[in-house]
Design an enzyme around this catalytic site. Structure first.
Site, PDB file in Angstrom:
ATOM      1  N   ASP A  47     -22.691  11.828 -32.624  1.00 54.51           N
ATOM      2  CA  ASP A  47     -24.121  11.630 -32.363  1.00 54.51           C
ATOM      3  C   ASP A  47     -24.935  12.858 -32.786  1.00 54.51           C
ATOM      4  O   ASP A  47     -26.160  12.868 -32.667  1.00 54.51           O
ATOM      5  CB  ASP A  47     -24.390  11.204 -30.903  1.00 54.51           C
ATOM      6  N   GLU A 118     -18.230  11.836 -23.471  1.00 56.58           N
ATOM      7  CA  GLU A 118     -18.359  13.176 -22.893  1.00 56.58           C
ATOM      8  C   GLU A 118     -18.114  13.112 -21.388  1.00 56.58           C
ATOM      9  O   GLU A 118     -18.497  12.140 -20.738  1.00 56.58           O
ATOM     10  CB  GLU A 118     -19.770  13.718 -23.170  1.00 56.58           C
ATOM     11  N   GLU A 185     -15.675  21.963 -26.468  1.00 52.52           N
ATOM     12  CA  GLU A 185     -16.817  22.595 -27.147  1.00 52.52           C
ATOM     13  C   GLU A 185     -17.298  23.797 -26.331  1.00 52.52           C
ATOM     14  O   GLU A 185     -17.589  23.669 -25.135  1.00 52.52           O
ATOM     15  CB  GLU A 185     -17.944  21.561 -27.329  1.00 52.52           C
TER      16      GLU A 185
HETATM   17  O1  KIV Z   1     -21.461  14.583 -32.197  1.00 58.42           O
HETATM   18  C1  KIV Z   1     -20.687  15.402 -32.698  1.00 58.42           C
HETATM   19  O2  KIV Z   1     -20.720  15.664 -33.910  1.00 58.42           O
HETATM   20  C2  KIV Z   1     -19.733  16.081 -31.828  1.00 58.42           C
HETATM   21  C3  KIV Z   1     -18.972  17.236 -32.397  1.00 58.42           C
HETATM   22  C4  KIV Z   1     -19.832  18.426 -32.461  1.00 58.42           C
HETATM   23  C5  KIV Z   1     -17.714  17.473 -31.655  1.00 58.42           C
HETATM   24  O3  KIV Z   1     -19.590  15.708 -30.702  1.00 58.42           O
END
Ligand code: KIV
Length: 284
Positions: A47, A118, A185
């Site tokens: 996202d 998440e 992250e």
């Molecule tokens: O949305 C995304 O690109 C991510 C990465 C930064 C892990 O969640």
């Protein structure tokens, strides 16, 4: 010949076999083609497309339909990589039923092989429902961009020992729920290493040091396409934005000076047709 596509199980096997996992995001056919051919085993339709493709400030405005739309393009552009479709904000938090329905759309319409959510302990029951329904799920811990308003922007998480222990518990909860991998992250190196050692599922770091089982980066950061800001955890392998700006200036100059298009880009009538056309023009 069509290459067999990797699955979530292959990614788990990479950890068992001590092979590191180099993951990248992609959002369209052309970029997916390039990184798939380069051997990237995991492509995330993240996202982050909200920022690097749409120019939004956060990932929050990204919709499920948009991730599906981009996933289809990435699916057409890739043959081998396992594709993970990011579940946008509020597509999995409201109820496990809604999460299941939305994740199923990513697999059936977006053609991805897995989804990413998440959160830790609080999403584990939903992860378990999805896994039991046949949907491979990747977790995402540490700085979770969909909670940017609560966490106060991208910054290293779990700096205190108690918070670090809680993060390990979150990772274990995801593992028990059946997640096949977890993105870490902005997690301190020592905490990322502890999670990596204590879980059987691959940890894929971003801003979490070199001791995770793999690394994930955003396509536009790695290749220097997104220049609004450069996260400290990225390394620019190319400066594509600079090269494109320079090339675009040359293009403008060439068109202005009538140097482009030139003879190589021009086709005309054959001699016979040119003569006939010339006569018609004269009498018109
Ligand atoms: O949305 C995304 O690109 C991510 C990465 C930064 C892990 O969640």
């Amino acid at each position: 010949m069509k290459t067999a596509r990797l699955t979530a199980r292959d990614i788990v096997a990479m950890k068992r076999e001590g092979r590191r996992i180099a993951a990248l995001t992609a959002y369209d056919y052309t970029s997916a083609r390039m990184i798939d051919a380069a051997g990237v085993p995991v492509i995330l339709i993240g996202d982050t497309l909200g920022m690097v493709v749409q120019g939004e400030d956060t990932t929050l405005p990204v919709t499920l339909d948009q991730v599906i739309y981009h996933s289809r393009m990435v699916s057409r552009g890739s043959q081998r990589a396992v594709l993970i479709g990011d579940m946008p904000f509020m597509t999995y938090q409201i109820s496990p039923e809604e999460a299941l329905r939305n994740a199923a759309r990513l697999l059936t319409e977006g053609k991805v092989g897995a989804v990413k959510v998440e959160g830790g302990t609080e999403v584990a029951p939903t992860v378990e429902r999805m896994v039991k329904a046949g949907i491979p799920v990747c977790g995402h811990l540490g700085f979770t961009p969909q909670s940017a308003h609560t966490l106060g922007g991208p910054r290293i998480q779990a700096r205190e020992p108690a918070a670090a222990m809680a993060l390990i518990a979150d990772a274990k909860a995801l593992e028990s729920a059946g997640a096949f991998a977890v993105v870490l992250e902005l997690v301190p190196d020592m905490v990322a290493e502890a999670i990596t050692r204590r879980t059987s599922i691959p940890t894929i770091g971003i801003g979490s040091g070199p001791r995770c089982d793999g690394e994930i980066q955003v396509f536009h950061d790695l290749f220097g396409l997104y220049t609004d800001f450069q996260p400290v955890h990225t390394r620019r392998y190319l400066n594509v934005a600079e090269q494109i700006s320079t090339a675009a200036r040359h293009y403008v100059d060439d068109v202005s000076a009538r140097k482009f298009p030139g003879p190589d880009q021009t086709r005309d009538l054959n001699t016979e047709s040119a003569e006939a056309f010339g006569s018609l023009l004269k009498s018109a």
